[in-house]
Design an enzyme around this catalytic site. Structure first.
Site, mmCIF file in Angstrom:
data_model
loop_
_atom_site.group_PDB
_atom_site.id
_atom_site.type_symbol
_atom_site.label_atom_id
_atom_site.label_comp_id
_atom_site.label_asym_id
_atom_site.label_seq_id
_atom_site.Cartn_x
_atom_site.Cartn_y
_atom_site.Cartn_z
ATOM 1 N N GLY A 302 -17.890 67.946 40.475
ATOM 2 C CA GLY A 302 -16.997 67.595 39.376
ATOM 3 C C GLY A 302 -17.617 67.880 38.017
ATOM 4 C CB SER A 303 -17.202 66.142 34.768
ATOM 5 O OG SER A 303 -15.827 66.389 34.574
ATOM 6 C CB THR A 304 -22.253 66.083 37.446
ATOM 7 O OG1 THR A 304 -21.872 66.626 38.716
ATOM 8 C CG2 THR A 304 -21.919 64.597 37.393
#
Length: 591
Positions: A302-304
């Protein structure tokens, strides 16, 4: 005629005398021959071929027993024992002899702490065999009481039993052995040959009943196994385990993982998972509690992953730190698919793209530079390949390689979908950011010499990214990851979980990946809360607080001093999430 009558009777007597003498000489000759043969046989057996008798005697009286080799001790980096072997005794029996001693079965069962019915069935079913175990791994005191009964056919073997002082706190990393002291999981399995040593052998003399008469000489000495010193710090391991367990219980999550790396050396300082198991009590072990999820379980990051898509854009030269990306009107159409932000952020710089976690912003950057540059950078920081720790079952994750990419595939890749990583791989990637673009191999074993590593990213790009990640924590969704007196940089992520029929509604993997202190990183850490229940499921609300608590304790225990530029109180008011990041056509994750 008279003469004939007188002389004829004398001839049979003369012949009889000759026959008698011949028989006497023959018997004497036979006796002499037998004596000579017997003498020769004695000389042959006692002098010329004496080994035959010795071997026959040994078969009936001499036994060779194995001398157990002491398994090597496993230590943490500070010399705290994590796995040790204690002496125990196993009781076995000759079923045929024990069967004839029924009168003593009751007292034997009492000392062995088993039922008389079990012992009776055990002996009677095996009475035609030569060997059965009665009880494995008894304490020496209990075995002494058993042997004091002098039950016919009952014997003892000296063995070792593995004990784990830290129990479930280090279980997933250290692993376990089986009942014969052979590694079955974790580092016990990976370094089994190193830890095992070589058993010895001794000669013992037993009587006709099989009882030990006396010990004979030691034939071969046992060679103990070698010691193993791990990279983890047991103090940090306890802190990480406590905080992760607390968070998993608080959010009623299915599982959780945490891994902490030393940015300067590449060593693993802590690695914990939930749920856990106690290796000293094997009665309640279950498969789902024994996996080292940090190593074996994969997830969409995801956004990581967005910082690395931004890094690829900065390295390309088409973008720089102050570049402005127009994200209006808050969404973009890619064919029939839509990528959207929670709201219209307008024209924003790259720092704000990360701070607001704009899917539209990072997608436009990835589309501008092309997928090859993004995939190349992800591969350089270690994604899509085994980290190389040697841990059994380590997963390589999945990094897509395609000849042709659709626009929506490029976009979703840029914000962490369509690929999978392990928590350890993600931590290694963030470690590269903290080390100024240097990739050092991750190690579970304490290092005396720090490897030089390989440069895989431009140093200036990593410095720019660290400054951006600081803003994510100070003014974005990572506010709860802040640590008093230290500056933190990191990124949250809340990826929707995948099921058989696509993404599952209301089920998420919540993450926080970060560095501390961000100006001169010492620790890289990834926290994963898998499938939290209830309304609180964002990575900024579930995983980031764990990061803050563990990092604070670790920095204090390691004696890391705040830099003069870092405020004595770096906490600012936490900004709640602006909303959800979006994936394909619907919101799938938080920024």
């Amino acid at each position: 005629m008279r003469w004939r009558q007188k002389t004829e009777p004398a001839r049979p007597a003369f012949i009889a005398g000759l026959v008698g003498k011949w028989r006497l000489h023959m018997v004497r000759g036979l006796l002499i021959l037998a004596g000579l043969l017997l003498g020769y046989q004695i000389v042959d057996l006692q002098l010329l071929n004496r080994h035959f008798l010795q071997n026959e005697g040994d078969k009936r009286a001499v036994r060779y027993e194995s001398v157990t080799a002491h398994r090597g001790v496993i230590f943490d980096r500070n010399g705290e024992p994590l796995a040790i072997s204690a002496p125990v005794v196993t009781i076995w029996a000759d079923p045929a002899e024990l069967f004839r001693a029924k009168a003593q079965w009751s007292v034997l069962a009492d000392e062995l702490d088993v039922s008389l019915a079990w012992l009776s069935e055990r002996v009677e079913s095996a009475k035609n065999r030569d060997f059965i175990y009665l009880k494995r791994k008894l304490a020496p005191e209990q075995s002494a009481r058993v042997m004091a009964l002098k039950v016919p056919g009952v014997q003892a073997i000296e063995e070792q039993q593995r004990y784990y002082p830290a129990a479930e706190v280090t279980a997933h990393l250290v692993g376990i052995t089986d009942i014969d002291e052979s590694g079955q999981e974790g580092l016990e399995l990976a370094y089994n040959e190193w830890l095992s040593g070589q058993p010895g052998k001794r000669r013992v003399l037993k009587d006709r009943k099989g009882q030990l008469a006396r010990k004979a000489q030691l034939v071969t000495s046992a060679s103990p196994g070698k010691e193993l010193m791990l990279s983890i710090d047991l103090r940090l391991q306890y802190v990480a385990y406590r905080e992760l367990k607390k968070a998993v219980e608080l959010h009623q999550a299915r599982a959780g993982s945490l891994v902490m790396l030393d940015v300067k050396t590449g060593e693993v300082l802590a690695m914990v998972n939930q749920p856990a198991y106690n290796p000293n009590n094997r009665a309640d072990m279950q498969d789902n509690t024994m996996r080292n999820r940090v190593m074996t379980d994969t997830m969409e990051p995801g956004s990581t992953l967005k910082p690395f898509a931004v890094a690829a854009a900065l390295e390309s030269g088409q973008f720089h730190r102050d570049s402005v990306i127009n994200t209006s009107p808050g969404y973009m159409m890619l064919g029939r698919d839509q990528v959207k932000d929670h709201r219209d952020y307008g024209a924003i710089d790259i720092t704000t793209v990360l701070r607001k976690s704009s899917n539209v912003g990072v997608s436009k950057m990835a589309l501008a530079i092309g997928p090859d540059k993004v995939v190349d950078l992800l591969q350089r920081v270690g994604l899509g390949q085994i980290v190389g720790t040697g841990f059994p079952g380590e997963n390589s994750g999945y990094l897509p390689f395609r000849d042709r990419w659709s626009d929506i595939e490029i976009a979703t890749l840029s914000f962490g979908y369509g690929l999978t990583v392990t928590p350890l791989q993600l931590a290694q990637a963030y470690m590269v950011l903290g080390a100024g673009g240097i990739l050092r191999p991750v190690s579970l074993i304490k290092r005396d010499v720090v490897p030089e590593g390989v440069r895989v990213m431009d140093q200036q790009v990593t410095e720019d990214l660290r400054a951006m990640l600081r803003e994510v924590v100070h003014g974005g969704t990572g506010g709860r990851a802040q640590v008093d007196a230290f500056e933190v940089g990191g990124k949250t992520g809340t990826a929707r979980k995948v099921g058989k029929n696509g993404y599952i509604k209301d089920r998420y993997t919540s993450m926080f990946a970060g560095l501390v202190p961000i100006d001169n990183p010492r620790l890289a850490m990834v926290v994963v809360i898998d499938d939290p229940s209830g309304k609180v499921y964002y990575g900024g609300l579930t995983a980031a607080p764990v990061f803050a608590q563990v990092a604070a304790g670790a920095l204090r225990l390691l004696g890391v001093e705040p830099a003069s530029s870092e405020r004595s109180d770096s906490r600012v008011a936490f900004a709640p999430p602006d909303g959800l990041d979006t994936g394909v056509s619907e919101p799938v994750e938080e920024g």
